[in-house]
Design an enzyme around this catalytic site. Structure first.
Site, short mmCIF file in Angstrom:
data_model
loop_
_atom_site.label_atom_id
_atom_site.label_comp_id
_atom_site.label_asym_id
_atom_site.label_seq_id
_atom_site.Cartn_x
_atom_site.Cartn_y
_atom_site.Cartn_z
N ASP A 293 6.90 5.30 -2.42
CA ASP A 293 6.72 4.08 -1.26
C ASP A 293 4.99 3.60 -1.73
O ASP A 293 4.61 3.46 -0.71
CB ASP A 293 7.18 4.12 -0.11
CG ASP A 293 7.24 2.85 0.59
OD1 ASP A 293 7.11 1.74 -0.04
OD2 ASP A 293 7.51 2.82 1.98
N LEU A 294 4.75 3.55 -2.86
CA LEU A 294 3.17 3.45 -3.18
C LEU A 294 2.83 2.08 -3.24
O LEU A 294 2.33 1.69 -4.24
CB LEU A 294 2.82 4.36 -4.36
CG LEU A 294 1.58 4.54 -4.69
CD1 LEU A 294 0.94 5.48 -3.56
CD2 LEU A 294 1.24 5.53 -5.97
#
Length: 278
Positions: A183-184
């Site tokens: 979830d960068l």
């Protein structure tokens, strides 16, 4: 809560309506206390942070205590994004990915199969072939979710099905499973006051390393050119990566379409149509 989970008295808290909250312990240390309202969410996050930390690559806040509903982590003093720190971050991110995963869809050790990306469910189901795994577990479930919510029309779902059918040709060379943050987006990148980047709020799993990079590019990251330069220096990417960015961005865009509505669905449609035009 911080006292119970750390075994140290709390002397103050920064009040607010949301989670996480900042709490001061008796020795002056400041910690972050986060609540997970969905069963399994805290377990997944703790397992993800520990799996990322085990790679000894990109730093993450230390987990100081947790139970099924609450987690306490160290607080990271933040500073300004810096080109030198960005270059180091790129190299460290490459090392994190290179630490690998047992297979595509691998959950972190002690992490649940039914995990989360933000507030959306994310199932960590094993796979061996990235195009089919990505289609089945990272694209089509969120297409169906967006249709169910009325965010996508049923006829628009066909565009994503066409992309999925073409993924073997669009995916580029096969690569071993990477250890992904998952979830960068930029909000989960903390630029530490000490010049070191930390990552928070993972949706960690085994996947394709270009998915993390595509999410950084999608939502904006300070000094992204330096991050990518450091990454390429440490672990060169396969030729044609830029042509594949939109394919990898389908996952986060569709998650956002499920959570936040039509605007992200339209972005996902644009990315899908661009991929089909390549």
């Amino acid at each position: 809560m911080a006292s119970r989970l750390t075994g140290r008295p709390a002397t103050g808290a920064r009040t607010g309506s949301g989670s996480p909250a900042e709490v001061t312990l008796d020795d002056g240390a400041r910690v972050m206390v986060k609540r997970g309202d969905t069963p399994g969410a805290i377990r997944a996050e703790v397992a993800g942070l520990r799996w990322l930390a085990a790679a000894d690559a990109v730093r993450v806040p230390a987990v100081l205590g947790h139970d099924e509903r609450w987690m306490v982590t160290e607080r990271v003093p933040t500073g300004r994004p810096d080109p030198t720190a960005a270059l180091r971050f790129g190299r460290s991110l490459a090392a994190l990915h290179a630490a690998g995963a047992p297979h595509l869809g691998a959950a972190p050790p002690d992490g649940p199969e039914d995990a989360f990306i933000g507030l959306a469910p994310m199932r960590n189901t094993p796979g061996t072939n990235w195009p089919s795994w990505y289609a089945e577990h990272r694209v089509l479930p969120y297409v169906r979710g967006a249709v169910d919510r009325g965010t996508l029309r049923p006829d628009e779902a066909a565009v994503f099905e066409q992309v999925c059918a073409r993924l073997p040709d669009l995916a580029g060379p096969a690569e071993p499973p990477a250890r992904l943050h998952g979830d960068l987006w930029n909000g989960n990148v903390l630029w530490g006051a000490d010049g070191e980047v930390r990552l928070i709020d993972p949706a960690a799993h085994g996947g394709h390393r270009e998915t993390d990079l595509a999410m950084l590019q999608l939502f904006g990251c300070p000094h992204l050119d330096r991050v990518l330069a450091g990454y390429e220096e440490a672990a060169p990417l396969a030729p044609g990566r830029q042509d594949r960015v939109g394919v990898h961005q389908l996952f986060p865009l569709l998650v956002h379409a499920v959570l936040f509505g039509r605007g992200y669905a339209e972005q996902a449609l644009t990315a899908a149509r661009d991929a089909l035009a390549v």
